[in-house]
Design an enzyme around this catalytic site. Structure first.
Site, mmCIF file in Angstrom:
data_model
loop_
_atom_site.group_PDB
_atom_site.id
_atom_site.type_symbol
_atom_site.label_atom_id
_atom_site.label_comp_id
_atom_site.label_asym_id
_atom_site.label_seq_id
_atom_site.Cartn_x
_atom_site.Cartn_y
_atom_site.Cartn_z
ATOM 1 N N ALA A 1 0.805 -1.234 0.000
ATOM 2 C CA ALA A 1 0.000 0.000 0.000
ATOM 3 C C ALA A 1 0.834 1.277 0.000
ATOM 4 C CB ALA A 1 -0.942 -0.001 1.207
ATOM 5 N N ASP B 1 2.233 -2.779 4.202
ATOM 6 C CA ASP B 1 3.489 -2.765 3.428
ATOM 7 C C ASP B 1 4.615 -3.112 4.385
ATOM 8 O OD1 ASP B 1 5.680 -2.070 1.590
ATOM 9 O OD2 ASP B 1 4.178 -0.937 0.475
ATOM 10 N N SER C 1 0.567 -7.695 -9.035
ATOM 11 C CA SER C 1 2.024 -7.858 -9.160
ATOM 12 C C SER C 1 2.395 -8.668 -10.396
ATOM 13 C CB SER C 1 2.575 -8.584 -7.923
ATOM 14 O OG SER C 1 2.101 -7.972 -6.759
ATOM 15 N N ASP D 1 -5.305 -3.019 -19.228
ATOM 16 C CA ASP D 1 -5.305 -3.275 -20.682
ATOM 17 C C ASP D 1 -6.620 -2.805 -21.302
ATOM 18 O OD1 ASP D 1 -2.783 -4.554 -20.487
ATOM 19 O OD2 ASP D 1 -3.782 -6.353 -19.745
ATOM 20 N N HIS E 1 -1.417 -10.864 -19.608
ATOM 21 C CA HIS E 1 -0.999 -9.472 -19.365
ATOM 22 C C HIS E 1 0.505 -9.317 -19.599
ATOM 23 C CE1 HIS E 1 -0.847 -5.446 -17.834
ATOM 24 N NE2 HIS E 1 0.085 -5.811 -16.966
HETATM 25 N N1 NAD Z 1 -1.337 -5.780 -13.484
HETATM 26 C C1 NAD Z 1 -1.004 -4.641 -14.024
HETATM 27 O O1 NAD Z 1 -1.646 -4.177 -14.975
HETATM 28 C C2 NAD Z 1 0.131 -3.824 -13.468
HETATM 29 C C3 NAD Z 1 0.243 -2.470 -13.820
HETATM 30 C C4 NAD Z 1 1.284 -1.734 -13.266
HETATM 31 C C5 NAD Z 1 2.204 -2.331 -12.412
HETATM 32 N N2 NAD Z 1 2.064 -3.642 -12.096
HETATM 33 C C6 NAD Z 1 2.976 -4.305 -11.159
HETATM 34 O O2 NAD Z 1 2.664 -3.905 -9.833
HETATM 35 C C7 NAD Z 1 3.823 -4.075 -8.984
HETATM 36 C C8 NAD Z 1 4.025 -2.849 -8.112
HETATM 37 O O3 NAD Z 1 4.336 -1.727 -8.890
HETATM 38 P P1 NAD Z 1 4.627 -0.298 -8.185
HETATM 39 O O4 NAD Z 1 4.903 0.660 -9.282
HETATM 40 O O5 NAD Z 1 3.600 0.011 -7.181
HETATM 41 O O6 NAD Z 1 6.008 -0.644 -7.422
HETATM 42 P P2 NAD Z 1 6.653 0.114 -6.170
HETATM 43 O O7 NAD Z 1 8.033 -0.361 -6.043
HETATM 44 O O8 NAD Z 1 6.406 1.573 -6.282
HETATM 45 O O9 NAD Z 1 5.776 -0.402 -4.950
HETATM 46 C C9 NAD Z 1 5.776 -1.726 -4.560
HETATM 47 C C10 NAD Z 1 5.516 -1.776 -3.081
HETATM 48 O O10 NAD Z 1 5.503 -3.149 -2.706
HETATM 49 C C11 NAD Z 1 6.097 -3.221 -1.437
HETATM 50 N N3 NAD Z 1 6.532 -4.585 -1.139
HETATM 51 C C12 NAD Z 1 7.614 -5.256 -1.591
HETATM 52 N N4 NAD Z 1 7.659 -6.479 -1.026
HETATM 53 C C13 NAD Z 1 6.574 -6.572 -0.224
HETATM 54 C C14 NAD Z 1 6.086 -7.565 0.638
HETATM 55 N N5 NAD Z 1 6.693 -8.747 0.780
HETATM 56 N N6 NAD Z 1 4.946 -7.306 1.317
HETATM 57 C C15 NAD Z 1 4.308 -6.132 1.176
HETATM 58 N N7 NAD Z 1 4.738 -5.143 0.390
HETATM 59 C C16 NAD Z 1 5.861 -5.366 -0.290
HETATM 60 C C17 NAD Z 1 7.243 -2.223 -1.473
HETATM 61 O O11 NAD Z 1 7.662 -1.890 -0.163
HETATM 62 C C18 NAD Z 1 6.597 -1.083 -2.224
HETATM 63 O O12 NAD Z 1 6.005 -0.151 -1.345
HETATM 64 C C19 NAD Z 1 4.966 -4.375 -9.958
HETATM 65 O O13 NAD Z 1 5.203 -5.752 -9.970
HETATM 66 C C20 NAD Z 1 4.426 -3.927 -11.300
HETATM 67 O O14 NAD Z 1 5.042 -4.590 -12.382
HETATM 68 C C21 NAD Z 1 1.037 -4.389 -12.610
HETATM 69 O O1 LMR Z 2 4.352 -2.619 -17.957
HETATM 70 C C1 LMR Z 2 4.575 -2.893 -16.782
HETATM 71 O O2 LMR Z 2 5.637 -3.389 -16.406
HETATM 72 C C2 LMR Z 2 3.539 -2.576 -15.735
HETATM 73 C C3 LMR Z 2 2.163 -3.034 -16.102
HETATM 74 O O3 LMR Z 2 2.104 -4.404 -16.349
HETATM 75 C C4 LMR Z 2 1.533 -2.248 -17.202
HETATM 76 O O4 LMR Z 2 0.916 -2.839 -18.091
HETATM 77 O O5 LMR Z 2 1.638 -1.002 -17.167
#
Ligand code: NAD
Ligand code: LMR
Length: 345
Positions: free
Chosen positions: A40, A65, A149, A181, A208
Site C-alpha cells: 500500500a 506494506d 504484481s 489493458d 498481461h
Molecule cells: N497488473 C497490471 O496491470 C500492473 C500495472 C502496473 C504495475 N504492475 C505491477 O505492480 C507491482 C508494483 O508496482 P509499483 O509501481 O507500485 O512498485 P513500487 O516499487 O512503487 O511499490 C511496490 C511496493 O511493494 C512493497 N513490497 C515489496 N515487497 C513486499 C512484501 N513482501 N509485502 C508487502 N509489500 C511489499 C514495497 O515496499 C513497495 O512499497 C509491480 O510488480 C508492477 O510490475 C502491474
Molecule cells: O508494464 C509494466 O511493467 C507494468 C504493467 O504491467 C503495465 O501494463 O503497465
C-alpha cells in the site's frame, strides 16, 4: 481538481452503492466490507489506497506494506468518507491486516525499468507473491484476491498453487487484474475512432504481457469503422502500453496512476458482485476453460461467490484468431513457470 472532476471520479466509484440503494436498501444497509491492500505504500499502492478510501462500498481499509504504511494510513484516514483506515507495517502485522478481508488487492513487488520484460521481475516478485498468498490462505482464505504484481501471467498460477497446497483454493476467488489493458484499449480506440471515450466497450483477452494481451477491437462499440491498418496499430499500442509508460518514466518505474485507477475499478466490480449487484462483467485473468490454457483472461461475470461465469470469446476477426494462436505458447510457458516455482520452492 475541479469539483466537477471530483464528482465524476466519485460517481464512477459509487455506482455500486447507488444501484444498491435503487434496489431498496438504504445507504446504511450497504454491507460491511473489508479491503486489504498489500504493497500500500508503493507507487500503485498509495493512489489505490486513496481511490479505495473514496469507495462507499468499503467499510474497513487495511493498508499493509513492509514500511511507511503508518504515514499513508494517517494521511488517507483524514478523508471524510465511510471507511475506517488502519496501517500495518512489517510481516508481524500481516495477519492482522488480512483477518476478515473480503477483497485483498496485491500490488506488492518490484516494477520494470526500461529494457526489462515483465518476466524479468519473476525472480523477485514470485517469492513475494508466494509469501503473501501463504498468509492469505491462513488469515482470510475466503477473500477475493486481486493480483496486480507482475508477471501476472505467472503470479496468478503461483497463487493458485499456494492455495491448493494450503487446501483453500477456490478458482472463483482468484483474479489477475488486466483492467489496465481494457482502460488503455478504450482510450486508444476512442482517440482513433473519434467516439466518446465514456461509451467505449472493448474486451481484452489472453494474458498481461506483450503479445499475450489481445484486444478484440472487432467487438468494440461504438463502431468506429476503423481500417485494418488502424486496428493493427491500436492492437500493438495496447500490447505495448506498459512499455510506453516504462520508457517515458525512464527508470522511475512503471504505470502507477492509471493502474491505481484500473485496480480501483476492478475491486469495485468485485465488491458490487459480492453485494449482489446484477450483471457486473469485467475482463480478468482467471482459471478458464475458454481455451486449452488453464488460465486465460476474458470477460467474467462477478457475483456473490466471485466468478459466477467465465464468458466466451465471441466472434473473432481473422487477425484476432491469428493473435490468439500466436499468444498461446508464451502464455502457456509463463503459466507453467509459475506452477513449477510454487511447487519446487
Ligand atoms: N497488473 C497490471 O496491470 C500492473 C500495472 C502496473 C504495475 N504492475 C505491477 O505492480 C507491482 C508494483 O508496482 P509499483 O509501481 O507500485 O512498485 P513500487 O516499487 O512503487 O511499490 C511496490 C511496493 O511493494 C512493497 N513490497 C515489496 N515487497 C513486499 C512484501 N513482501 N509485502 C508487502 N509489500 C511489499 C514495497 O515496499 C513497495 O512499497 C509491480 O510488480 C508492477 O510490475 C502491474
Ligand atoms: O508494464 C509494466 O511493467 C507494468 C504493467 O504491467 C503495465 O501494463 O503497465
Amino acid at each position: 481538481m475541479k469539483p466537477s472532476i471530483l464528482r465524476s471520479v466519485h460517481s464512477a466509484l459509487t455506482r455500486g452503492s447507488s444501484q444498491i440503494s435503487r434496489r431498496g436498501y438504504g445507504s446504511e444497509a450497504v454491507p460491511e466490507r473489508k479491503v486489504a491492500i498489500l504493497g500500500a505504500a508503493g507507487g500503485i499502492g498509495q493512489p489505490l489506497s486513496l481511490l479505495m478510501k473514496l469507495n462507499p462500498l468499503v467499510s474497513n481499509l487495511a493498508l499493509y506494506d513492509l514500511a511507511a504504511t503508518p504515514g499513508v494510513a494517517a494521511d488517507v484516514s483524514h478523508i471524510n468518507t465511510r471507511s475506517e483506515v488502519a496501517g500495518y507495517q512489517g510481516e508481524e502485522e500481516l495477519g492482522k491486516a488480512l483477518e476478515g478481508s473480503d477483497v485483498v488487492i496485491i500490488p506488492a513487488g518490484v516494477p520494470r525499468k526500461p529494457g526489462m520484460t515483465r518476466d524479468d521481475l519473476f525472480n523477485i516478485n514470485a517469492g513475494i507473491v508466494k509469501n503473501l498468498c501463504t498468509a492469505i490462505a491462513k488469515y482470510c482464505p475466503n477473500a477475493l484476491v486481486n493480483m496486480i504484481s507482475n508477471p501476472v501471467n505467472s503470479t496468478v498460477p503461483i497463487a493458485a498453487e499456494v492455495f491448493k497446497k494450503a487446501g483453500t483454493y477456490n478458482e472463483k476467488r482468484l483474479f489477475g487484474v488486466t483492467t489496465l489493458d481494457v482502460v488503455r484499449a478504450k482510450t486508444f480506440y476512442a482517440g482513433k475512432a473519434k467516439v466518446p471515450v465514456a461509451e467505449v466497450i472493448v474486451p481484452v483477452v489472453g494474458g498481461h504481457a506483450g503479445i499475450t494481451i489481445l484486444p478484440l477491437f472487432s467487438q468494440a462499440t461504438p463502431n468506429g469503422n476503423l481500417t485494418e491498418e488502424y486496428i493493427k496499430a491500436l492492437t500493438k499500442r495496447t500490447q505495448d502500453g506498459g512499455t510506453e509508460v516504462v520508457e517515458a518514466k525512464a527508470g522511475k518505474g512503471s504505470a502507477t496512476l492509471s493502474m491505481a485507477y484500473a485496480g480501483a475499478i476492478f475491486a469495485d466490480a468485485c465488491l458490487k458482485g459480492l453485494n449482489g449487484v446484477p450483471d457486473v462483467v469485467e475482463c480478468s485473468f482467471v482459471q478458464s476453460s475458454v481455451t486449452e490454457l488453464p488460465f486465460f483472461a476474458s470477460k467474467v461475470r462477478l457475483g456473490k461467490n466471485g466468478v459466477e461465469e467465465v464468458l466466451g470469446l465471441g466472434p473473432l476477426s481473422d487477425f484476432e484468431k491469428q493473435g490468439l494462436e500466436s499468444l498461446k505458447p508464451e502464455l502457456q510457458s509463463s503459466i507453467e513457470k509459475g506452477i513449477k516455482f510454487a511447487n519446487q520452492s
